[in-house]
Design a protein around this motif. Structure first.
Motif, mmCIF file in Angstrom:
data_model
loop_
_atom_site.group_PDB
_atom_site.id
_atom_site.type_symbol
_atom_site.label_atom_id
_atom_site.label_comp_id
_atom_site.label_asym_id
_atom_site.label_seq_id
_atom_site.Cartn_x
_atom_site.Cartn_y
_atom_site.Cartn_z
ATOM 1 N N THR A 1 3.546 0.623 2.769
ATOM 2 C CA THR A 1 3.343 -0.433 3.767
ATOM 3 C C THR A 1 3.246 -1.766 3.041
ATOM 4 O OG1 THR A 1 1.958 1.185 4.870
ATOM 5 C CG2 THR A 1 1.949 -1.057 5.772
ATOM 6 N N ASN B 1 -1.067 -7.425 7.095
ATOM 7 C CA ASN B 1 -2.287 -6.623 7.265
ATOM 8 C C ASN B 1 -3.535 -7.427 6.936
ATOM 9 O OD1 ASN B 1 -0.567 -4.283 7.735
ATOM 10 N ND2 ASN B 1 -0.118 -4.485 5.540
ATOM 11 N N ILE C 1 -7.574 -4.100 2.064
ATOM 12 C CA ILE C 1 -6.236 -3.546 1.894
ATOM 13 C C ILE C 1 -6.086 -3.128 0.432
ATOM 14 C CG2 ILE C 1 -5.049 -4.725 3.797
ATOM 15 C CD1 ILE C 1 -4.180 -6.868 1.804
ATOM 16 N N ASN D 1 2.258 -5.488 2.172
ATOM 17 C CA ASN D 1 1.184 -6.391 2.554
ATOM 18 C C ASN D 1 1.601 -7.851 2.482
ATOM 19 O OD1 ASN D 1 -0.904 -4.477 3.115
ATOM 20 N ND2 ASN D 1 -0.966 -4.049 0.920
ATOM 21 N N THR E 1 0.847 -1.191 0.000
ATOM 22 C CA THR E 1 0.000 0.000 0.000
ATOM 23 C C THR E 1 0.882 1.239 0.000
ATOM 24 O OG1 THR E 1 -1.594 -1.237 1.331
ATOM 25 C CG2 THR E 1 -1.894 1.152 1.198
#
Lengths: 588, 514
Positions: free
Chosen positions: A46, A119, A128, A48, A37
């Motif tokens: 970020t 996540n 997500i 995943n 992300t």
């Protein structure tokens, strides 16, 4: 004495697939990067997925067993009566299991550790996003499939021969499988036949015909059935093995719309023939005449969409096949065993006709598409129905319609296709020919195999009239004939700047009668030339037989169409190219 | 000696005969094993029927081209058409002009077959309910669910292919009524009255459901629920101009569930589109298209399932991806304060549809991806039904309060949020405008049909469009434009049935007459 014989066989096949993508491969780096992300306002990324290798595994197990029982009985009763009988059964069971593991992300092949979804795997309740901001989900469940195929057969044949000349025979057979049905008896297919033969040459009155070695006259009447396992009486469903990603519910869908009127396809056949041998085995062969009458054959029929589906297979066609098969062989020693000629010719002719089928109206597209939906009463089941091109009118290429009407290429035709389409002939060869000759001339062997198919039609390649919305325009090699052609006799390129329904033309241009060509052809399948080395001279080698040979396969094809296209290998596919083999055969 | 030999022999016969026949007898059981555990299954449990109805992909889309094109929300005109004729299919033109000559033969119409497929699924559930194992509670829920699916599909088909249901039209052709999965049975179109009798009977069965919409904190709107069925009942009675029933059901639905999407806090932009226009000319430039976040995902269902306002999950589907708003529709919005205008009306959307060289700018109405927008009963629609019914019953203040509840979630805060009215007629006019703003395309066709057949002459709508003549294959752009109309009582309020139905039923299914 009956001779029983039993046989049990068990088999197990295992297939394991393992795909390991190393951490440094483009596939893994790309997957990890693009699934992260990316918050563009804070410019933070970020992940995943964990770093590490990606591992995919699946495993297939096939368990099969087979059980066979057979008993045979052969007996002479006195001098004049002979009975031969065989009865048996066979049971097969085949189970296929497939196990697919979810993809392991962040896998380490040295330590066998796996990563997590930092996540979560995404989905409606914990979404997500990937690097571009689109929602993403990862599959994390195993997938299992389990299929079973079961078969059961029971059969028996019996023959009674009197005086070594007159034989009466009969056979019964049933084959069943675990197809889905409400009525278990529906699974068992009925097959039976009755026949008789007469060894005519053994009659006293034939003794005068000295040149005849053997003559046997045969007659059989038989009946068999066929079931379509893809349809069932009742509507059926298929379930998804995994819960829905977004709702976490298990889902299913209709896989068959059911057909309560389903029944067996039935075919009765009559066969009459004789086997002969002449002049001390120099000529031999057989002749068969047959007639097969099929009824309750399944045809795909359009039904109104109010039934949940727009077509259904219904048992309502009747079809006949009549034909003759001839075989003539020779074995002629021209000069003792030094020069011999062996030859054989096969010839067959079959005439197919749909003898009964009620269809209220044929859409033109059903006829061009072929298959059981194009069965028309009174015509060959494989008839090639084509549109008749009528030239360009008002900027639109047109085909002939009923009467003086014409249709352009922008909408489906109306009315019954039979009224304005041309039947160009059958797409399956009614005549086939096989011709094999082999000569032995002292130490040389020479043989060739020719095959031929005649009397049918095919559609040659058309220009592909490519549409413009793709990224590239790829016209095929027939562009020139369209550009140089007369628009009155071949469909030209679009005549208008804007042709909103040009995409619809592909329902028409491949099915124009001018594309229909004679599909007859003769193939030189094989030519073989061999030379046996004179063994006496090379005894030292310790071999008993050495042959040098040159063999050619698929050497040439004689075509009977103007387009120069091979009817069985359309343009764009790989034609059988001539192959040559030079070799030595050594026997010890 | 001789006799012994025969005895041995006959016992061998007997043994083999026994072996063969025992094989045959035990075989039925052997062959009863299902070919697969997951495909081609005979339905045996309520779990399987539940799985069938859980599969929202079989039910939620309505490819209703009449709703997409045949109203005054659709802005197709000669100027837009000329900008890039290739953008529009002949079917788009024909639906926009209420064609009766060529549409039946178009062959692209999937709405009719799609709804009958849903009806087949519903009939399948109803047929198997008594044969399968499962709890009585499960069966009751499934029964109500299947009746809702069937009622919904017959109602939406009737709204499209049949004339509006009035006293005068009750003997007009209805729809072939399939209430079983069998292919046999009557295919004829019974009188319209029979269709509505079936819808009402099915609705009554569906209303028996006791399944709540929210279970375990999740609004399970892809299955029938008490709120979902009442939401449909409100829609149904509104379409029948029965305001008191519609109001009662809307109220009941809202009493169970009234969560809303507040456009001030919950709505935001998603991924931008970038288009280069007038490429190769001096006017070349790159334009950014601002889309609502609901546009981002085409396949991923997260945003659609999570849309809070669904009582029952149904969406209008547009095969050509451009809900083309008319100027009249655009003019209805407060461009400065209405967040629906800000997010759902994507400026320059025509570029996305290929009108880039030369560039021609026109907005598009965008909800979920480019092709879908909510059409099933939603909280917003319940508020609008309630407000309209209250206004029609001359309960003006309550009506305004109801509609303003919706507006508060859709507008920037300010004095413009609350509608005020000078009286009943004014309030009704404003509420109907609000309805059109909130539910363009999806409800307009049904609304026009009911407006033209209620007691109120003020809400009647006559449709007309000025456009080129056309043939089966082409729009005749070189010929003089003409005006096409759909008068109040036109028989074209019933769209042509696909020609394939008439053909494959051997003429038993009859086409509408015009």
């Amino acid at each position: 004495m009956p001779l029983p014989c039993s046989n049990i066989q068990k088999q197990l096949f295992n297939t394991n697939n393992r795909n390991l993508y190393n951490e440094n491969t483009y596939y893994v780096r790309n997957k990890v990067n693009t699934s992260s992300t990316w918050d563009k306002t804070t410019n933070t990324v970020t992940p995943n997925l964990n770093k590490g290798s990606i591992l995919d595994q699946n495993r297939t197990e096939v368990h099969a067993w087979n059980f066979r029982n057979q008993a045979s009985f052969n007996r002479l009763l006195g001098k004049d009566h002979e009975i031969n009988a065989v009865a048996g059964m066979e049971v097969d069971n085949l189970v296929t299991e497939k196990f697919t593991n979810p993809t392991s992300y962040g896998y380490n092949d040295k330590t066998l550790t796996v990563g997590t979804f930092p996540n979560g795997p995404g989905g409606a309740y914990a979404p997500i996003k990937d690097w571009q901001g689109y929602n993403e989900t990862f599959s994390y469940t195993n997938v299992f499939t389990y299929t079973t195929q079961r078969y059961f057969s029971l059969y028996g044949n019996a023959a009674y021969t009197y005086l070594n000349k007159y034989t009466l025979s009969g056979s019964l057979r049933t084959d069943a499988s675990n197809l889905i049905t409400d009525d278990p008896s529906y699974r068992y297919s009925p097959f039976w036949s009755l026949g008789g033969s007469w060894q005519l040459r053994k009659e006293k009155f034939m003794d005068r015909v000295a040149w005849l070695d053997q003559l046997t006259v045969r007659f059989t009447y038989g009946y068999n059935g066929n079931v379509d396992p893809t349809t069932a009486f009742r509507p059926l469903i298929s379930t998804a093995a995994n819960p829905n990603t977004y709702t976490h519910d298990y889902t299913a869908s209709i896989s068959s719309y059911g057909n309560p009127t389903l029944r067996w396809e039935k075919t009765g056949s009559i066969n009459f023939g004789f086997d002969y041998s002449l002049l001390g085995g120099k000529f031999f062969g057989k002749v068969d005449l047959y007639s097969k009458q099929g009824k309750d054959l399944i045809a795909q029929i359009s039904i109104p969409a109010i039934n949940g589906t727009t077509s259904q297979k219904l048992n309502n066609a009747e079809m006949s096949n009549k034909g003759i098969e001839l075989e003539l062989g020779t074995h002629i020693p021209i000069r003792g065993n030094d020069i011999t000629w062996q030859g054989s010719v096969n010839f067959s002719y079959n005439k197919n006709k749909i003898t009964n089928l009620f269809v209220a109206k044929y859409e033109a597209y059903s006829l061009t598409d072929g298959g059981t939906a194009a069965y028309v009463e009174g015509y060959d089941a494989n008839s090639s129905w084509m549109f008749q091109y009528a030239g360009v009118h008002d900027g639109q290429p047109m085909i002939k319609g009923p009467g003086d009407n014409m249709f352009d290429f922008t909408a489906w035709t109306t009315g019954d296709g039979r009224e304005f389409m041309l039947n160009m002939g059958t797409k399956v060869a009614p005549y086939t020919l096989g011709f094999i000759n082999s000569f032995k001339i002292y130490d040389f062997d020479f043989s060739f195999i020719l095959t031929g198919k005649f009397g049918h039609v095919f559609n040659r390649m058309s220009f592909n009239y490519p549409v413009l919305w793709g990224s590239r325009l790829l016209p095929n090699s027939k562009l020139a004939e369209v550009i140089n052609g007369d628009p009155a006799s071949i469909v030209p390129l679009p005549q208008n700047e804007n042709e909103p329904r040009y995409y619809f033309w592909d329902r028409f241009y491949p099915y124009l009668s001018y594309l229909s060509e004679n599909a007859s052809h003769i193939r030189m399948q094989e030519v073989y030339l061999g030379y046996h080395l004179p063994m006496k001279k090379i005894k030292a080698l310790g071999t008993s037989n050495v042959q040098v040979f040159l063999q050619g396969n698929d050497l040439f094809t004689v075509l009977f169409n103007d387009a120069g296209e091979d009817p069985e290998y359309p343009m764009g596919t790989i034609n059988p190219a001539p192959k040559f083999t030079l070799g030595v055969k050594v026997g010890f | 000696m001789r006799t012994t030999r025969y005895r041995i022999k006959s016992s061998i016969y007997a043994a083999s005969a026994l072996l063969l026949s025992s094989g045959f007898l035990s075989c039925n059981k052997f062959l009863d094993e299902a070919p697969s555990k997951t495909t081609s299954l005979v339905v045996k449990t309520t779990d399987q029927l539940n799985a069938l109805l859980n599969n929202y992909n079989s039910f939620y889309q309505e490819g209703n081209n009449t709703a997409v094109y045949s109203t005054d929300d659709n802005g197709l005109n000669t100027m837009i058409y000329d900008a890039k004729p290739g953008t529009f299919t002949m079917a788009a033109v024909e639906f926009s002009l209420w064609d009766t000559d060529y549409l039946a033969g178009d062959g692209q119409e999937s709405f009719w077959s799609g709804e009958y497929k849903k009806i087949f699924n519903a009939n399948m559930v109803l047929e198997y309910l008594d044969q399968v194992s499962g709890s009585a509670e499960d069966k009751a829920a499934l029964r109500a669910d299947a009746y809702l699916i069937r009622a919904y599909s017959y109602w939406t088909l009737a709204n499209t292919y049949c004339l509006p249901y009035t006293e005068a039209n009750k003997d007009e052709p209805g729809l072939p009524l399939k209430t079983a999965t069998s292919f046999e049975g009557d295919q004829q179109r019974p009188p319209l009255e029979k269709v509505y009798q079936l819808i009402e009977a099915d609705l009554a069965e569906a209303l028996k459901t006791t399944v709540p919409l929210v279970q375990g904190g999740t609004a399970r709107h892809w299955r029938a629920s008490t709120a979902g069925v009442r939401g449909f009942a409100a829609k149904y009675y509104l379409s029948r101009n029965n305001y008191s029933e519609a109001l009662a059901y809307a109220d009941e639905a809202l009493g169970e569930y009234d969560e809303m999407v507040d456009y001030n806090t919950d709505m935001h932009y998603g991924i931008d589109g970038k288009v280069t226009i007038n490429a190769g000319t001096s006017n070349q430039q790159t334009v950014t298209l601002k889309y609502p976040y609901t546009h981002d995902n085409q396949v991923d269902m997260t945003d659609m399932i999570q849309w809070k306002e669904f009582l029952y999950f149904r969406m209008l589907y547009h095969e050509s991806w451009w809900y083309l708003p008319s100027q009249a529709l655009l003019d209805l919005y407060d461009h400065d304060h209405d967040l629906r205008y800000q997010y759902h009306y994507v400026q320059n959307y025509s570029y996305d549809r290929g009108m880039i060289n030369p560039a021609f700018s026109w907005p598009g109405y965008v909800f979920f991806y480019k092709d879908r927008l909510p059409s099933g009963p939603t909280v917003a629609e319940m508020l609008l039904i309630k407000a309209e019914c209250q206004a029609r019953q001359n309960n003006v203040d309550a009506a305004l309060t109801t509609v303003n509840k919706l507006r508060a979630k859709r507008m920037l805060p300010g004095a413009w949020v609350n509608l005020i009215a000078s009286g009943q007629a004014d309030a009704l006019k404003k509420i109907l405008e609000e309805r059109r703003r909130e539910l363009p395309f999806s409800q307009r066709w049904n609304d026009i049909r009911r407006f033209n057949n209620n007691d109120d002459p003020n809400d009647d709508v006559e449709l007309s469009r000025t456009f080129y003549p056309y043939s089966n294959s082409n729009v005749l752009t070189t010929e003089m434009v003409k005006t096409y109309t759909l008068p109040k009582n036109s028989r074209r309020f019933a769209a042509p049935i696909p020609q394939t139905e008439i053909t494959s039923s051997n003429g038993v299914i009859k086409q509408n007459t015009y």
